[in-house]
Design an enzyme around this catalytic site. Structure first.
Site, PDB file in Angstrom:
ATOM      1  N   TRP A  12       0.825  -1.220   0.000  1.00  0.00           N
ATOM      2  CA  TRP A  12       0.000   0.000   0.000  1.00  0.00           C
ATOM      3  C   TRP A  12       0.858   1.269   0.000  1.00  0.00           C
ATOM      4  O   TRP A  12       0.316   2.376  -0.070  1.00  0.00           O
ATOM      5  CB  TRP A  12      -0.950  -0.010   1.205  1.00  0.00           C
ATOM      6  CG  TRP A  12      -1.962  -1.122   1.170  1.00  0.00           C
ATOM      7  CD1 TRP A  12      -2.118  -2.060   0.184  1.00  0.00           C
ATOM      8  CD2 TRP A  12      -2.954  -1.418   2.155  1.00  0.00           C
ATOM      9  NE1 TRP A  12      -3.148  -2.916   0.497  1.00  0.00           N
ATOM     10  CE2 TRP A  12      -3.676  -2.549   1.707  1.00  0.00           C
ATOM     11  CE3 TRP A  12      -3.310  -0.853   3.383  1.00  0.00           C
ATOM     12  CZ2 TRP A  12      -4.721  -3.108   2.439  1.00  0.00           C
ATOM     13  CZ3 TRP A  12      -4.349  -1.409   4.114  1.00  0.00           C
ATOM     14  CH2 TRP A  12      -5.051  -2.524   3.642  1.00  0.00           C
ATOM     15  N   HIS A  97      12.912  -2.446  -1.180  1.00  0.00           N
ATOM     16  CA  HIS A  97      12.098  -1.934  -2.288  1.00  0.00           C
ATOM     17  C   HIS A  97      12.872  -0.816  -3.003  1.00  0.00           C
ATOM     18  O   HIS A  97      13.583  -0.035  -2.369  1.00  0.00           O
ATOM     19  CB  HIS A  97      10.772  -1.402  -1.767  1.00  0.00           C
ATOM     20  CG  HIS A  97       9.806  -1.077  -2.853  1.00  0.00           C
ATOM     21  ND1 HIS A  97       9.887   0.094  -3.571  1.00  0.00           N
ATOM     22  CD2 HIS A  97       8.775  -1.775  -3.372  1.00  0.00           C
ATOM     23  CE1 HIS A  97       8.930   0.102  -4.479  1.00  0.00           C
ATOM     24  NE2 HIS A  97       8.239  -1.022  -4.382  1.00  0.00           N
ATOM     25  N   GLU A 169      11.443  -6.668  -9.222  1.00  0.00           N
ATOM     26  CA  GLU A 169      10.704  -5.467  -9.597  1.00  0.00           C
ATOM     27  C   GLU A 169      11.586  -4.543 -10.426  1.00  0.00           C
ATOM     28  O   GLU A 169      12.354  -3.746  -9.871  1.00  0.00           O
ATOM     29  CB  GLU A 169      10.251  -4.715  -8.341  1.00  0.00           C
ATOM     30  CG  GLU A 169       9.243  -5.482  -7.504  1.00  0.00           C
ATOM     31  CD  GLU A 169       8.338  -4.521  -6.747  1.00  0.00           C
ATOM     32  OE1 GLU A 169       7.124  -4.716  -6.813  1.00  0.00           O
ATOM     33  OE2 GLU A 169       8.838  -3.576  -6.126  1.00  0.00           O
ATOM     34  N   GLY A 235       1.433  -2.988  -6.281  1.00  0.00           N
ATOM     35  CA  GLY A 235       1.362  -1.658  -5.695  1.00  0.00           C
ATOM     36  C   GLY A 235       0.002  -1.024  -5.948  1.00  0.00           C
ATOM     37  O   GLY A 235      -0.964  -1.282  -5.238  1.00  0.00           O
ATOM     38  N   GLY A 236      -0.080  -0.215  -7.002  1.00  0.00           N
ATOM     39  CA  GLY A 236      -1.300   0.544  -7.289  1.00  0.00           C
ATOM     40  C   GLY A 236      -2.579  -0.280  -7.248  1.00  0.00           C
ATOM     41  O   GLY A 236      -3.575   0.135  -6.631  1.00  0.00           O
TER      42      GLY A 236
HETATM   43  P1  PGA Z   1       2.999  -0.903  -8.923  1.00  0.00           P
HETATM   44  O1  PGA Z   1       4.037  -1.006  -7.707  1.00  0.00           O
HETATM   45  O2  PGA Z   1       2.192  -2.187  -8.905  1.00  0.00           O
HETATM   46  O3  PGA Z   1       2.167   0.291  -8.600  1.00  0.00           O
HETATM   47  O4  PGA Z   1       3.805  -0.776 -10.163  1.00  0.00           O
HETATM   48  C1  PGA Z   1       4.668  -2.206  -7.392  1.00  0.00           C
HETATM   49  C2  PGA Z   1       5.610  -2.019  -6.238  1.00  0.00           C
HETATM   50  O5  PGA Z   1       6.286  -0.984  -6.186  1.00  0.00           O
HETATM   51  O6  PGA Z   1       5.700  -2.869  -5.355  1.00  0.00           O
END
Ligand code: PGA
Length: 255
Positions: A12, A97, A169, A235-236
């Site tokens: 989040w 991250h 990522e 994320g989003g």
């Molecule tokens: P996103 O972010 O799904 O908004 O691209 C992923 C994350 O940073 O863990």
């Protein structure tokens, strides 16, 4: 090859007040499949961990994690949170991250120290690795993620490594709506898996490797169809109960 249970984690980030976090957790509970068929982890901001934890207590479909942890034991570190403080609140913790690496200068060395602290406290770390756009364009993605993996896990025991997951990522895919192609994700996951095998032998094959970066309900089924991808760090889309639960359902059905 061991069967790895899929894992979907919702990051989040710096969103939601405490009240909004509880409301979001409730909405996710309401839309979640009765039997997700995968592990589902919510990563709210620190200040909401307790409230969300209380809210989902007793719901075996959901687990809780933190987005960050300090590397040191409790002490004089103003504004920081020690691993020993988290164990009462949650089981998982996200480490390394790319937003932490970029905005707060977290180096591979710090990521390793955080991993050690989390493991010592008994947490289950999710270690994030990923290359920049320039590194991707230069064809260095595999080398970069392998090096980050070695730096994070170097010195860990096999038992410790077995308690971790890794999230691939690519930085250029985070929050851009431009998810990596399945072939890029598989290639990076393979580089990470090889680095883990070189350090931990067969135990490496029990470690889950997730993909993160613009995962949504449309691209999730394709990603989960790849045997090399054991789940997603979202994320989003994790802030929207419908899409998040659709991603969970895709992970569970293909798990
Ligand atoms: P996103 O972010 O799904 O908004 O691209 C992923 C994350 O940073 O863990």
């Amino acid at each position: 090859m061991p069967q790895r249970r899929r894992l979907v984690a919702g990051n989040w980030k710096m969103h939601t007040t405490v009240a909004e976090a509880v409301t979001l957790a409730e909405a996710i509970r309401a839309s979640l499949p009765a039997q997700p068929g995968c592990d589902v982890v919510l990563l709210p901001p620190f200040v909401s961990l307790w409230a969300v934890g209380r809210h989902i207590a007793g719901d075996s479909r959901l687990q809780l994690g933190a987005q960050n942890v300090h590397w040191a034991p409790p002490g004089a570190h103003t504004g920081e949170i020690a691993a020993a403080m988290l164990v009462d609140l949650c089981r998982f913790v996200l480490i390394g991250h790319s937003e932490r690496r970029q905005e707060f200068g977290e180096t591979d060395r710090l990521v390793h120290r955080k991993l050690e602290a989390a493991l010592t406290a008994g947490l289950l770390p999710i270690v994030a690795v990923g290359e920049s756009q320039a590194q991707h364009d230069a064809g260095r993605a595999r080398a970069v993620v392998a090096a980050q993996t070695r730096a994070a896990f170097g010195g860990c025991s096999e038992d410790e490594a077995a308690r971790c997951a890794v999230a691939y990522e690519p930085r250029w895919a985070i929050g851009t709506g431009r998810a990596a192609a399945g072939s890029d994700a598989v290639s990076a996951a393979d580089a990470i898996r090889r680095a883990l095998r070189a350090m931990f032998g067969p135990v490496a094959d029990t470690i889950r490797i997730l993909y993160g970066g613009s995962v949504d309900q449309d691209n999730a089924p394709g990603l989960f169809a790849e045997p090399a991808i054991d789940g997603a760090l979202v994320g989003g889309a994790s802030l929207r109960p419908g899409p998040f639960c659709a991603i969970v359902a895709a992970a569970g059905s293909l798990g």
